[in-house]
Write a protein that holds these residues in place. Structure first.
Motif, PDB file in Angstrom:
ATOM      1  N   ASP A 162       0.809  -1.214   0.000  1.00  0.00           N
ATOM      2  CA  ASP A 162       0.000   0.000   0.000  1.00  0.00           C
ATOM      3  C   ASP A 162       0.845   1.268   0.000  1.00  0.00           C
ATOM      4  O   ASP A 162       0.385   2.320  -0.437  1.00  0.00           O
ATOM      5  CB  ASP A 162      -0.938  -0.004   1.212  1.00  0.00           C
ATOM      6  CG  ASP A 162      -2.008   1.074   1.112  1.00  0.00           C
ATOM      7  OD1 ASP A 162      -2.716   1.109   0.088  1.00  0.00           O
ATOM      8  OD2 ASP A 162      -2.122   1.897   2.043  1.00  0.00           O
ATOM      9  N   SER A 213      -1.075  -2.921  -3.790  1.00  0.00           N
ATOM     10  CA  SER A 213      -0.717  -1.529  -4.041  1.00  0.00           C
ATOM     11  C   SER A 213      -1.982  -0.727  -4.293  1.00  0.00           C
ATOM     12  O   SER A 213      -3.015  -1.276  -4.694  1.00  0.00           O
ATOM     13  CB  SER A 213       0.224  -1.421  -5.246  1.00  0.00           C
ATOM     14  OG  SER A 213       1.405  -2.170  -5.041  1.00  0.00           O
ATOM     15  N   ASN A 214      -1.904   0.582  -4.078  1.00  0.00           N
ATOM     16  CA  ASN A 214      -3.101   1.403  -4.263  1.00  0.00           C
ATOM     17  C   ASN A 214      -3.358   1.658  -5.746  1.00  0.00           C
ATOM     18  O   ASN A 214      -2.464   1.527  -6.590  1.00  0.00           O
ATOM     19  CB  ASN A 214      -2.979   2.717  -3.489  1.00  0.00           C
ATOM     20  CG  ASN A 214      -1.779   3.530  -3.927  1.00  0.00           C
ATOM     21  OD1 ASN A 214      -1.743   4.058  -5.029  1.00  0.00           O
ATOM     22  ND2 ASN A 214      -0.775   3.636  -3.060  1.00  0.00           N
ATOM     23  N   ALA A 215      -4.581   2.045  -6.048  1.00  0.00           N
ATOM     24  CA  ALA A 215      -5.001   2.228  -7.439  1.00  0.00           C
ATOM     25  C   ALA A 215      -4.223   3.340  -8.137  1.00  0.00           C
ATOM     26  O   ALA A 215      -3.968   3.270  -9.337  1.00  0.00           O
ATOM     27  CB  ALA A 215      -6.504   2.515  -7.485  1.00  0.00           C
ATOM     28  N   LYS A 216      -3.818   4.359  -7.392  1.00  0.00           N
ATOM     29  CA  LYS A 216      -3.078   5.466  -7.996  1.00  0.00           C
ATOM     30  C   LYS A 216      -1.730   5.006  -8.522  1.00  0.00           C
ATOM     31  O   LYS A 216      -1.318   5.372  -9.624  1.00  0.00           O
ATOM     32  CB  LYS A 216      -2.899   6.586  -6.970  1.00  0.00           C
ATOM     33  CG  LYS A 216      -2.172   7.802  -7.520  1.00  0.00           C
ATOM     34  CD  LYS A 216      -2.061   8.903  -6.464  1.00  0.00           C
ATOM     35  CE  LYS A 216      -1.332  10.117  -7.027  1.00  0.00           C
ATOM     36  NZ  LYS A 216      -1.193  11.191  -6.000  1.00  0.00           N
ATOM     37  N   ALA A 217      -1.036   4.186  -7.731  1.00  0.00           N
ATOM     38  CA  ALA A 217       0.265   3.680  -8.169  1.00  0.00           C
ATOM     39  C   ALA A 217       0.110   2.735  -9.353  1.00  0.00           C
ATOM     40  O   ALA A 217       0.865   2.807 -10.328  1.00  0.00           O
ATOM     41  CB  ALA A 217       0.965   2.985  -7.008  1.00  0.00           C
ATOM     42  N   ASN A 218      -0.882   1.853  -9.285  1.00  0.00           N
ATOM     43  CA  ASN A 218      -1.080   0.892 -10.374  1.00  0.00           C
ATOM     44  C   ASN A 218      -1.626   1.534 -11.638  1.00  0.00           C
ATOM     45  O   ASN A 218      -1.567   0.938 -12.720  1.00  0.00           O
ATOM     46  CB  ASN A 218      -2.031  -0.222  -9.930  1.00  0.00           C
ATOM     47  CG  ASN A 218      -1.345  -1.229  -9.013  1.00  0.00           C
ATOM     48  OD1 ASN A 218      -0.124  -1.390  -9.050  1.00  0.00           O
ATOM     49  ND2 ASN A 218      -2.122  -1.913  -8.195  1.00  0.00           N
ATOM     50  N   GLY A 219      -2.164   2.742 -11.519  1.00  0.00           N
ATOM     51  CA  GLY A 219      -2.673   3.432 -12.702  1.00  0.00           C
ATOM     52  C   GLY A 219      -1.602   3.678 -13.751  1.00  0.00           C
ATOM     53  O   GLY A 219      -1.909   3.814 -14.943  1.00  0.00           O
ATOM     54  N   ILE A 220      -0.339   3.713 -13.321  1.00  0.00           N
ATOM     55  CA  ILE A 220       0.766   3.930 -14.259  1.00  0.00           C
ATOM     56  C   ILE A 220       0.893   2.765 -15.239  1.00  0.00           C
ATOM     57  O   ILE A 220       1.500   2.882 -16.307  1.00  0.00           O
ATOM     58  CB  ILE A 220       2.087   4.139 -13.481  1.00  0.00           C
ATOM     59  CG1 ILE A 220       3.132   4.866 -14.339  1.00  0.00           C
ATOM     60  CG2 ILE A 220       2.655   2.821 -12.989  1.00  0.00           C
ATOM     61  CD1 ILE A 220       2.893   6.326 -14.469  1.00  0.00           C
ATOM     62  N   ASN A 235      -6.790  -4.451  -2.462  1.00  0.00           N
ATOM     63  CA  ASN A 235      -7.685  -3.498  -3.109  1.00  0.00           C
ATOM     64  C   ASN A 235      -8.348  -4.138  -4.329  1.00  0.00           C
ATOM     65  O   ASN A 235      -7.826  -5.091  -4.906  1.00  0.00           O
ATOM     66  CB  ASN A 235      -6.904  -2.249  -3.547  1.00  0.00           C
ATOM     67  CG  ASN A 235      -6.195  -1.580  -2.390  1.00  0.00           C
ATOM     68  OD1 ASN A 235      -6.814  -1.221  -1.392  1.00  0.00           O
ATOM     69  ND2 ASN A 235      -4.887  -1.400  -2.515  1.00  0.00           N
ATOM     70  N   GLY A 256       4.452   4.012  -4.287  1.00  0.00           N
ATOM     71  CA  GLY A 256       3.993   5.160  -5.046  1.00  0.00           C
ATOM     72  C   GLY A 256       4.482   5.098  -6.480  1.00  0.00           C
ATOM     73  O   GLY A 256       5.176   4.155  -6.881  1.00  0.00           O
ATOM     74  N   ILE A 257       4.126   6.108  -7.253  1.00  0.00           N
ATOM     75  CA  ILE A 257       4.515   6.134  -8.666  1.00  0.00           C
ATOM     76  C   ILE A 257       6.036   6.149  -8.809  1.00  0.00           C
ATOM     77  O   ILE A 257       6.592   5.490  -9.690  1.00  0.00           O
ATOM     78  CB  ILE A 257       3.888   7.352  -9.355  1.00  0.00           C
ATOM     79  CG1 ILE A 257       2.362   7.196  -9.396  1.00  0.00           C
ATOM     80  CG2 ILE A 257       4.428   7.520 -10.776  1.00  0.00           C
ATOM     81  CD1 ILE A 257       1.635   8.382  -9.993  1.00  0.00           C
TER      82      ILE A 257
END
Length: 306
Positions: A80, A141-148, A191, A83-84
Motif C-alpha cells: 500500500d 498496491s493502491n489504485a493510484k500507483a497501479n494506474g501507471i 484493493n 507510489g509512482i
C-alpha cells in the motif's frame, strides 16, 4: 512408520531456498498444461495474471514462466505504501562540479555546475532492459500507483512526468514481459483490481490442484517420499472442512518439519500427529493430537486391508 525416508539426502539442509531451488519445482500433466498456456500468451506479448486464494502456487508458476522466457527476471511485491516513483524512478541526489580560474593574478573566477542524479525504478528499468517483471500481489498496491500500468499494458509506454528523468516516455524493449499475481479482493489489505487494468491482461483463475499434484509439489519442496507426501496432503484435506479449508502451505509446512526429523531420526505416527495438530490448529482447524493420531491409525489400517 517404518521405511519412511527422504528422496534426496542433502548433506546440508537449507530451509530458506524457497523458490530459488530449481529442483523444487514439480511438474506433471496438470501443471504442464497451465505452463504451456501461460508461456503462449507471454511470448505473444500479452500480460498474464494469476488470481486465486493463498497457497495455490500463483507465485511459483509465475516465476517458472518468467524463467522459461529466457530473459533476466525481476520481482516486485505490491504494498500500500508503493507510489509512482517506486515504479518509475526518482531523484537520488545531486552532483556538483566546480572550476576555479586563477589565470589572471589577483582575479579569481569560479564556476559551479549542479547536476541532479536520477535513478530508474524497477518497472522502468525492466522495460528499458527487456527483462521479465513479476509483479506479485499487485492489488496490495493502491489504485493510484497501479494506474501507471494502463499505458504500459496497452501500448508498452511508461509515462514519466518528472522532468529530471530526461525522457517524457519510456518505450518498452521488445523482450519486456510482465506477469502479475493477486489474491481475492476480500482478503485483508487487498484493493479491488480496476476493470481497466484487468481488461488489458489474460487472467488465470487458480483453483486447487488435484491431491496427486499437491503431493508431488510437497515431495519436491521438502524431499519427502511421494507416499508420505500424499498421506500428509490427504490428512490436511480430510481434517479441514470447507469453512476452514487450508492452503497447500499447511501440507508443505507439516512435510518440511517431518523431513527435518527424518534427517536425524525416525518419524512415528504420534510425532506426525503432534506436528499436524500444531500446524492445523493455528489455521483455525479444531483438531487435537489424539484425533489426528486416530485418523492416521484408521488410514493405515485401510492401506493394509487394501
Amino acid at each position: 512408520m517404518q521405511g519412511l525416508q527422504l528422496d534426496d539426502a542433502d548433506q546440508t539442509y537449507n530451509p530458506w531456498l524457497g523458490l530459488q531451488g530449481n529442483a523444487r519445482f514439480f511438474e506433471n500433466d496438470e501443471i504442464t498444461a497451465l505452463l504451456h498456456r501461460g508461456l503462449f500468451y507471454a511470448r505473444s506479448g500479452v500480460p498474464i495474471h494469476f488470481q486465486g486464494t493463498a497457497g495455490r502456487g500463483k507465485t511459483a508458476v509465475a516465476m517458472e514462466i518468467a524463467k522459461r522466457l529466457g530473459r533476466p527476471v525481476c520481482i516486485m511485491t505490491g504494498n500500500d505504501w508503493l507510489g509512482i516513483e517506486d515504479m518509475v524512478g526518482k531523484q537520488v541526489g545531486q552532483s556538483t562540479h566546480s572550476v576555479v580560474d586563477k589565470y589572471v593574478q589577483r582575479v579569481r573566477r569560479s564556476e559551479a555546475t549542479i547536476r541532479y542524479d536520477w535513478e530508474n525504478a524497477i518497472l522502468a528499468d525492466a522495460m528499458l532492459q527487456g527483462h521479465t517483471l513479476v509483479y506479485d500481489e499487485f492489488t496490495r498496491s493502491n489504485a493510484k500507483a497501479n494506474g501507471i500500468l494502463l499505458s504500459v499494458l496497452e501500448e508498452g509506454v511508461l509515462v514519466v512526468a518528472d522532468r529530471l528523468a530526461g525522457d517524457d516516455n519510456i518505450q518498452a524493449h521488445p523482450n519486456f514481459r510482465i506477469i502479475l499475481t493477486s489474491n481475492p479482493h476480500d482478503y485483508a489489505g487487498v484493493n479491488m483490481a480496476p476493470d481497466a487494468l484487468l481488461d488489458r491482461m489474460v487472467t488465470f483463475q487458480m483453483a486447487r490442484y488435484s491431491p496427486e499434484t499437491e503431493s508431488g509439489i510437497v515431495a519436491a519442496r521438502t524431499g519427502l517420499s511421494t507416499k508420505l507426501s500424499m498421506r500428509i496432503v490427504q490428512l490436511v484435506n480430510d481434517l479441514s472442512d470447507t469453512a476452514t479449508a487450508c492452503s497447500m502451505r499447511a501440507a508443505i509446512l507439516i512435510a518440511q518439519i517431518s523431513a527435518m526429523r527424518l534427517r536425524t531420526a525416525s518419524l512415528s505416527d504420534v510425532l506426525l500427529a503432534q506436528i499436524a495438530a500444531d500446524v492445523l490448529s493455528g489455521r483455525g482447524v479444531k483438531v487435537t493430537t489424539g484425533q489426528v493420531a486416530n485418523y492416521l491409525g484408521q488410514t493405515a489400517q485401510k492401506e493394509v486391508a487394501q
